[in-house]
Design a protein around this motif. Structure first.
Motif, PDB file in Angstrom:
ATOM      1  N   SER A 113      22.243  12.343   7.700  1.00  0.00           N
ATOM      2  CA  SER A 113      23.567  12.536   8.301  1.00  0.00           C
ATOM      3  C   SER A 113      24.565  11.451   7.880  1.00  0.00           C
ATOM      4  O   SER A 113      25.769  11.640   8.016  1.00  0.00           O
ATOM      5  CB  SER A 113      23.464  12.588   9.826  1.00  0.00           C
ATOM      6  N   PHE A 114      24.083  10.340   7.368  1.00  0.00           N
ATOM      7  CA  PHE A 114      24.976   9.287   6.890  1.00  0.00           C
ATOM      8  C   PHE A 114      25.535   9.582   5.496  1.00  0.00           C
ATOM      9  O   PHE A 114      26.468   8.920   5.055  1.00  0.00           O
ATOM     10  CB  PHE A 114      24.242   7.939   6.823  1.00  0.00           C
ATOM     11  N   PHE A 115      24.963  10.561   4.814  1.00  0.00           N
ATOM     12  CA  PHE A 115      25.355  10.854   3.437  1.00  0.00           C
ATOM     13  C   PHE A 115      25.683  12.339   3.260  1.00  0.00           C
ATOM     14  O   PHE A 115      25.039  13.040   2.476  1.00  0.00           O
ATOM     15  CB  PHE A 115      24.233  10.432   2.475  1.00  0.00           C
ATOM     16  N   PRO A 116      26.692  12.840   3.978  1.00  0.00           N
ATOM     17  CA  PRO A 116      27.016  14.264   3.893  1.00  0.00           C
ATOM     18  C   PRO A 116      27.522  14.682   2.520  1.00  0.00           C
ATOM     19  O   PRO A 116      27.450  15.855   2.162  1.00  0.00           O
ATOM     20  CB  PRO A 116      28.092  14.455   4.962  1.00  0.00           C
ATOM     21  N   LEU A 152      23.053  12.730  17.183  1.00  0.00           N
ATOM     22  CA  LEU A 152      23.949  12.196  16.153  1.00  0.00           C
ATOM     23  C   LEU A 152      23.854  12.995  14.863  1.00  0.00           C
ATOM     24  O   LEU A 152      24.868  13.313  14.240  1.00  0.00           O
ATOM     25  CB  LEU A 152      23.632  10.722  15.894  1.00  0.00           C
ATOM     26  N   SER A 153      22.639  13.315  14.445  1.00  0.00           N
ATOM     27  CA  SER A 153      22.497  14.042  13.173  1.00  0.00           C
ATOM     28  C   SER A 153      23.096  15.439  13.262  1.00  0.00           C
ATOM     29  O   SER A 153      23.766  15.894  12.330  1.00  0.00           O
ATOM     30  CB  SER A 153      21.035  14.098  12.725  1.00  0.00           C
ATOM     31  N   LEU A 154      22.894  16.119  14.381  1.00  0.00           N
ATOM     32  CA  LEU A 154      23.464  17.456  14.536  1.00  0.00           C
ATOM     33  C   LEU A 154      24.990  17.391  14.657  1.00  0.00           C
ATOM     34  O   LEU A 154      25.696  18.211  14.070  1.00  0.00           O
ATOM     35  CB  LEU A 154      22.859  18.168  15.749  1.00  0.00           C
ATOM     36  N   HIS A 155      25.479  16.415  15.403  1.00  0.00           N
ATOM     37  CA  HIS A 155      26.933  16.263  15.555  1.00  0.00           C
ATOM     38  C   HIS A 155      27.593  16.017  14.201  1.00  0.00           C
ATOM     39  O   HIS A 155      28.619  16.628  13.882  1.00  0.00           O
ATOM     40  CB  HIS A 155      27.247  15.119  16.514  1.00  0.00           C
ATOM     41  N   ARG A 156      27.007  15.144  13.408  1.00  0.00           N
ATOM     42  CA  ARG A 156      27.584  14.829  12.097  1.00  0.00           C
ATOM     43  C   ARG A 156      27.536  16.008  11.141  1.00  0.00           C
ATOM     44  O   ARG A 156      28.302  16.059  10.183  1.00  0.00           O
ATOM     45  CB  ARG A 156      26.858  13.641  11.476  1.00  0.00           C
ATOM     46  N   GLY A 158      28.116  19.080  12.100  1.00  0.00           N
ATOM     47  CA  GLY A 158      29.015  20.120  12.574  1.00  0.00           C
ATOM     48  C   GLY A 158      28.580  20.885  13.803  1.00  0.00           C
ATOM     49  O   GLY A 158      29.332  21.711  14.316  1.00  0.00           O
ATOM     50  N   ASP A 159      27.387  20.639  14.309  1.00  0.00           N
ATOM     51  CA  ASP A 159      26.933  21.317  15.524  1.00  0.00           C
ATOM     52  C   ASP A 159      27.573  20.615  16.725  1.00  0.00           C
ATOM     53  O   ASP A 159      27.615  19.397  16.783  1.00  0.00           O
ATOM     54  CB  ASP A 159      25.402  21.238  15.622  1.00  0.00           C
ATOM     55  N   THR A 160      28.067  21.376  17.676  1.00  0.00           N
ATOM     56  CA  THR A 160      28.655  20.757  18.868  1.00  0.00           C
ATOM     57  C   THR A 160      27.872  21.089  20.131  1.00  0.00           C
ATOM     58  O   THR A 160      27.812  20.271  21.051  1.00  0.00           O
ATOM     59  CB  THR A 160      30.123  21.207  19.059  1.00  0.00           C
ATOM     60  N   LYS A 161      27.262  22.253  20.168  1.00  0.00           N
ATOM     61  CA  LYS A 161      26.596  22.732  21.388  1.00  0.00           C
ATOM     62  C   LYS A 161      25.365  21.893  21.751  1.00  0.00           C
ATOM     63  O   LYS A 161      25.264  21.395  22.876  1.00  0.00           O
ATOM     64  CB  LYS A 161      26.204  24.201  21.203  1.00  0.00           C
TER      65      LYS A 161
END
Length: 175
Positions: A113-116, A152-156, A158-161
């Motif tokens: 998630s740090f390297f999208p 954090l990984s899901l948020h980064r 694009g997942d919000t739910k």
């Protein structure tokens, strides 16, 4: 006075970067000790650390430019390790709909998630998607630290739910 000696600090930074570069194996992995076999945990730990520094803007553009070749070799190494995990599940005919989420997989997704800007290799995409789906389904069975990494990984990505549900759960547990 030595703490703020910019010349000394620059030399130390350069020396540390050089040691880190020497510690990386030709396959992109890092070992616990110089000359030892590459280790997935240590590689994820180092690359996650670089990701943290980058996210906190603690690295200058020049610093990251010198670290980028290291990251560019390590991330595909880690993509290959997650693919091996997935392939092993398939080979052993494990029920893929069941809980198969490991700490390594969670830490891998967190590191990733740090390297999208770095696309997951085509070979590892199925494994990445599988473990990402596992985190959405089985986050509640993980410890609080792992739940935070999952959120954090899901948020980064694009997942919000699911991250909102995890944060709500963490707040309820804190009370």
């Amino acid at each position: 006075a030595l703490l703020f000696d910019m010349v000394r600090m620059a030399a130390e930074k350069s020396k540390t970067l050089s040691k880190l570069t020497e510690a990386q194996a030709s396959n992109g992995g890092f070992s616990w000790f110089k000359g030892g076999p590459d280790d997935r945990y240590m590689t994820q730990y180092i690359i996650t650390g670089i990701g943290h520094l980058r996210k906190l803007n603690a690295l200058t553009k020049e610093d990251y430019t010198s670290l980028k070749p290291m990251v560019d070799r390590a991330v595909p190494y880690l993509d290959a390790r997650i693919k091996e995990d997935y392939d092993l599940l398939v080979k052993r005919k494990v029920k893929l709909s069941q809980h198969n989420l490991s700490y390594y997989a969670i830490q891998y997704l967190y590191m990733r998630s740090f390297f999208p800007e770095m696309k997951v290799s085509a070979n590892a995409q199925k494994a990445y998607d599988y473990y990402r789906g596992q985190t959405k389904t089985y986050w509640l069975s993980q410890g609080k630290y792992m739940q935070g990494m999952i959120a954090l990984s899901l948020h980064r990505s694009g997942d919000t739910k699911v991250p909102q549900a995890i944060i709500k759960s963490l707040k309820e547990n804190a009370i």
